[in-house]
Structures are given as structure tokens and as C-alpha cells.
Design an enzyme around this catalytic site. Structure first.
Site, PDB file in Angstrom:
ATOM      1  N   HIS A  40       1.571   5.520   6.424  1.00 19.14           N
ATOM      2  CA  HIS A  40       1.380   6.114   5.098  1.00 19.14           C
ATOM      3  C   HIS A  40       1.601   7.623   5.176  1.00 19.14           C
ATOM      4  CE1 HIS A  40      -0.957   2.305   5.061  1.00 19.14           C
ATOM      5  NE2 HIS A  40      -0.418   2.211   3.848  1.00 19.14           N
TER       6      HIS A  40
ATOM      7  N   ASP B  63      -2.779   6.575  11.792  1.00 16.82           N
ATOM      8  CA  ASP B  63      -1.906   6.033  10.748  1.00 16.82           C
ATOM      9  C   ASP B  63      -0.622   6.853  10.716  1.00 16.82           C
ATOM     10  OD1 ASP B  63      -0.629   5.104   8.500  1.00 16.82           O
ATOM     11  OD2 ASP B  63      -2.255   5.527   7.101  1.00 16.82           O
TER      12      ASP B  63
ATOM     13  N   SER C 129       0.818  -1.218   0.000  1.00 22.55           N
ATOM     14  CA  SER C 129       0.000   0.000   0.000  1.00 22.55           C
ATOM     15  C   SER C 129       0.852   1.268   0.000  1.00 22.55           C
ATOM     16  CB  SER C 129      -0.942   0.009   1.211  1.00 22.55           C
ATOM     17  OG  SER C 129      -0.201  -0.047   2.426  1.00 22.55           O
TER      18      SER C 129
END
Length: 531
Positions: A502, A499, A246
Site C-alpha cells: 500500500h 507493508d 484494499s
């Protein structure tokens, strides 16, 4: 009064007829003195740059200032400076605390690591003016705010041409510093319709936005701002593929956002592969999902039961090999999935596992970080020896996370980080260090094991050290547009779900694609030179 009296000027009219020789000698002496002084000034200037300013052969901004020394740690020996706090016991993934955790017992990746959803956009706020220079590597980097222009790299001291001038081929792109650029990013969350919602930080309500303005400045050259038209021209008729997890998707979407500002692409994707075509130049941007870059299967194998993912570390992902002839440039992204449960198979023998090892009395031959290094070597050798692939392969190194104070599920947090880490304040993450080392080792082994003609087509894009400073660039708790989401620590001090792996878009991840463009430019120019 005697006309020859010394009290009378040599330029006096009365003395002129009688003392011509005296006057000539005096004028000659003055001229000789002036010439001597001029020669002395040119021979022993205060400084060559200052001399240039006075005599018109240099610009005022070229006055020499002693440069900051930045130590070069490109492949190994990262963070060796005494200004970096070291926690050798910290070998846990997604954590920067001091707990001693065995490498092979890392927690799994945080939620959203497997997400491929792509919701759209939301609002945006005005940015504040400020300027700080943050260095990467050893030494004390100057920090300046307001009108201070003494920093090594600052928005005010950079030449305007630096945004378009290409970096020199021999320049190391990965050692340098971060500087605040008031001009801001190339795109906004409102001008790119392909943002994954979890990375749409402004659309999800993040109140600060200074993190969008920090740009990377290599020590020995300039890294130009991304030029979409130049990219499309260099890649005319070619395909760039992002392959991996990802984080690869994060970088691919950044590339699409950057290119979208000059042309809207056509979606030509399928279930197997995302593909976007820019018709004006026939450039294709593609993405293939591959969690580990090697062959995986779930069937029972030896004493490993069905349902547990098995990885054949010496066999590349067949989906990559099948699609490879269609690609001209490939950017690989992997590593974080080696924190997930899996069984490692090498030479048809179970040699280790992650979050799975039934016989605790029997030592593993391969743990998760070793498995990562082997996988990198495997996929690169397979690509370099593929009979129908001669493209440029770029390995983007380990993307550091910033779960400070714990793992994602044990109180780790990046909440409230609004600027890069200052020089001397960076805390080593042991897991990041060892994963980067194994990745670099796998890369080097692959390069050593292929023909000379293939070596120059393998590039290590070493972003790990530079991005260790960017704890401000993650979504943190701003992962969704939910107006009721929790963004502050609770009464017990625990942070909300977040998060810190990312990257926000726009944000630091866009720098990766500036580097990709520069590597492509160098490859194209190198090919022209060799031919």
C-alpha cells in the site's frame, strides 16, 4: 595643408564644402554594410530560440536544449531498456529477489491487505529542500541536486502555469519522470480525517517525509496538481466509484483527502457501499469491495470442497453489476488477490487454482496470472454491454509492490527507502511484469469485443512502470502508531514486519487521482466535441 587630405575626418567642418559627393558615398557605404549585416543575422541566427531572446519574441527560458528521449511502453514491452537489470526467473509475488519461483505458487498477500479500518491522524515534520529528477523508460535521465538546473524536469525549471494548465489530450500521461516539488502535497495527515492508520506514515512515526514531495511529469505535457474545485465542477451531480481491493480503498481515501481540503463531505455509506456526498455539487464518492471483480462462492463444487473460495472467471461480480447504473465514472483495482487461495471455474469446469490443486499429476489449464487476465476481460465486457451504464470506466493497472530481497514473509523489505529509484537502477520484478501484461491483454480483448461507441469509454490508466520507481512511497515498518514497534533490522539482519504494497498518504497514490481528474476532463471535453 590640403583640405582634401585623407587624414582629415569626413565629418570635419573644413572638408564639408568641397567633398559632398565623397561624404555621401561613404555614408551610403556604411549604411549598406549595416543593412547587409542585419539581413545576414536574421537569415542565419545562432539558434531560433536565442534569436527570439535578442529580438523580443521569446522568453529566455525558451532557449532550446536537446530533450531526453523516453521510450514509450504503454501497454507492452515495459522495461526493455538495457539499463534495467532483468531477472527472468523472478516470478514471485511481493518480491524482487532472484529466486526461481513458479508463478502459480506465490505467497499470499501481506497482513493488512484485507483491512478496512480507518483510524485517524498524528504529527508531521518539516521537509528538507532538494531536487532530483527520476525518469521512467529508457535512457539516462539527468539527476540534479542543489542549484543544478540541467535536469529534464525540475522544480526550478517548471513554469508556474503548469500547475493549472490542462494536459494536451493527445499527450501520453504515463511516460515521464519524477521531480521533487518543494511546494509539497495538497493535504497533510493532519488535514484528512479518513486516513486508514496503516497508511498514515507520518502519524505512525516515519522520520523522513521527502517521499511526499515527488510529483509525476509526463514527457510531452504537464500533469496539473489536483484541483478539487475543478473536479467537483466537472463531476457535478455525478458519482465516482472505486471498485476493487484494499488498493482501491487506498486510492479512494486519497481522493477524499484531496477533496476534503475544499469541502467536508457527508457520510452516506452503508455496509454494502461506502459513500461520501459533497453537497455543494451533489458529487458522490463511493467504494465497493470486490476482491477479484468476478463471481465468488464457497459452496462445494465438483471435487473442490466447501470452504475454499471458488471464482467463476466468466461471470462478473453481481454486486458490481447491480450497482453500476448509479455510477458515472468507475475506477477498477484488482490483481493482488490472485495470490490468495482460490479455485478457478470456467464454463462450469474447474480449470485451475492458486495454492490449491489436489491432483499434482494433472496439469492446470489456467494459473493465477491467466485467471487475472480473464477476470479483467470478463468485468469490462459486462460493464461495456450493461444496458443502463454508459459511464467512463478506468482500469488502473497493476500497483507494484517493493518487497526487495524476498516476499513479505521471507525477508522482503522496503525499509530505508527515502527517494525514488534512480534511472538505470530499476530491477524488474517478473511477477509484476507478467501480471501487468495479462491485465493489459484482458483490457485489449474487452475493447476489441465491444461496440465502437463503448470503446472510448474504456480507459487503461497505465501506472505500473512509473510506480516501479517509487519504492520510497510505502509505509514499510511504519504501519501503526505503536511507540514500541520495531523499525530496524534485527541482529540476524532480518527486517521487521512491514507493508511495501500500500501507499503512504499523502504520497505517490495522490498522483493516481491527478490522472483520474485529467481523464475525466478529457472525457467531458470529448463528449462536448462529439455532440
Amino acid at each position: 595643408m590640403a583640405l582634401g587630405s585623407p587624414k582629415v575626418s569626413i565629418f570635419g567642418a573644413a572638408g564639408f564644402p568641397r567633398k559632398v559627393s565623397t561624404i555621401a558615398i561613404a555614408i551610403g557605404g556604411l549604411a549598406s554594410f549595416f543593412v547587409f549585416g542585419l539581413l545576414l543575422r536574421l537569415s542565419y541566427p545562432i539558434g531560433s530560440s536565442v534569436s527570439g531572446v535578442f529580438y523580443g519574441n521569446a522568453a529566455p527560458e525558451q532557449v532550446e536544449v536537446p530533450p531526453l528521449s523516453l521510450t514509450n511502453h504503454t501497454v507492452k514491452g515495459l522495461y526493455t531498456g538495457s539499463d534495467v537489470s532483468v531477472s527472468d526467473q523472478n516470478l514471485t509475488s511481493h518480491s524482487s529477489d532472484d529466486a526461481a519461483v513458479v508463478v502459480s505458487e506465490n505467497v499470499p498477500p501481506p497482513p493488512g491487505f484485507e483491512s478496512d479500518k480507518k483510524p485517524l491522524v498524528d504529527g508531521r515534520e518539516d521537509r528538507d529542500e532538494k531536487k532530483i529528477d527520476v525518469g521512467s523508460g529508457e535512457g539516462e535521465t539527468d539527476v540534479s541536486k542543489g542549484g543544478d538546473t540541467s535536469s529534464v524536469v525540475s522544480a526550478s525549471s517548471r513554469d508556474d502555469d503548469s500547475k493549472t494548465a490542462p494536459a494536451e489530450p493527445e499527450c501520453d500521461l504515463y511516460q515521464g519522470s519524477w521531480f521533487y516539488d518543494p511546494e509539497g502535497p495538497v493535504y497533510t495527515n493532519n488535514t484528512c480525517p479518513v486516513l486508514t492508520q496503516m497508511q498514515n506514515c507520518q502519524g505512525n512515526g516515519r522520520p523522513d517525509k521527502g517521499y511526499e514531495n515527488w510529483r509525476w511529469k509526463p514527457s510531452q505535457c504537464d500533469l496539473p496538481r489536483f484541483d478539487a474545485k475543478k473536479f467537483l465542477e466537472l463531476m457535478r451531480g455525478k458519482t465516482l466509484a472505486f471498485i476493487g481491493d484494499s488498493v482501491a480503498r487506498n486510492q479512494m481515501e486519497s481522493m477524499l483527502c484531496l477533496l476534503w481540503q475544499v469541502e467536508t463531505p457527508v457520510n452516506r455509506g452503508s455496509r454494502k457501499m461506502q459513500r461520501w456526498l459533497f453537497k455543494s455539487s451533489s458529487v458522490m464518492i463511493a467504494r465497493i469491495w470486490s476482491s477479484w471483480l468476478v463471481h465468488q462462492f464457497n459452496e462445494k463444487f465438483d471435487y473442490a470442497p466447501e470452504g475454499v473460495t471458488k471464482l467463476k472467471l466468466d461471470l462478473p461480480d453481481e454486486r458490481i453489476i447491480e450497482a453500476l447504473p448509479k455510477f458515472d465514472v468507475v475506477v477498477l483495482s484488482s490483481g493482488h488477490w490472485f495470490a490468495k487461495q482460490s479455485v478457478y471455474v470456467l464454463n462450469d469446469e474447474i480449470v485451475g487454482g492458486q495454492l490449491w490443486w489436489p491432483d499434482k499429476s494433472k496439469p492446470m489449464k489456467v494459473n493465477n496470472v491467466d485467471a487475472f487476465g480473464i477476470s479483467v476481460e470478463t468485468i469490462l465486457k459486462a460493464m461495456a454491454t450493461h444496458p443502463n451504464y454508459t459511464g467512463l470506466t478506468i482500469v488502473r493497472t497493476w500497483s507494484p509492490d517493493h518487497y526487495e530481497g524476498g516476499a513479505w514473509n521471507t525477508g522482503g523489505s522496503c525499509t530505508g527507502k527515502e527517494e525514488p529509484v534512480l534511472p538505470g537502477k530499476l530491477v524488474k520484478n517478473g511477477f509484476t511484469e507478467i501480471m501487468h501484461e495479462k491485465q493489459a491483454t484482458g483490457f485489449n480483448r474487452a475493447v476489441e469485443g465491444v461496440a465502437d461507441s463503448s470503446k472510448r469509454k474504456l480507459k487503461l490508466m497505465d501506472i505500473t512502470e512509473a510506480f516501479g520507481y517509487r519504492h520510497d512511497g510505502h509505509p514499510g515498518p511504519y504501519r501503526s502508531p505503536d511507540p514500541n514497534k520495531i523499525t530496524k533490522r534485527g541482529p540476524d539482519g532480518r527486517p521487521p514486519p512491514q507493508d511495501c504494497l500500500h501507499w503512504c498518504m499523502p504520497g505517490p497514490v495522490d498522483t493516481w487521482n491527478e490522472m483520474v481528474l485529467e481523464l475525466i476532463r478529457r472525457d467531458v471535453e470529448g463528449s462536448k466535441t462529439s455532440s
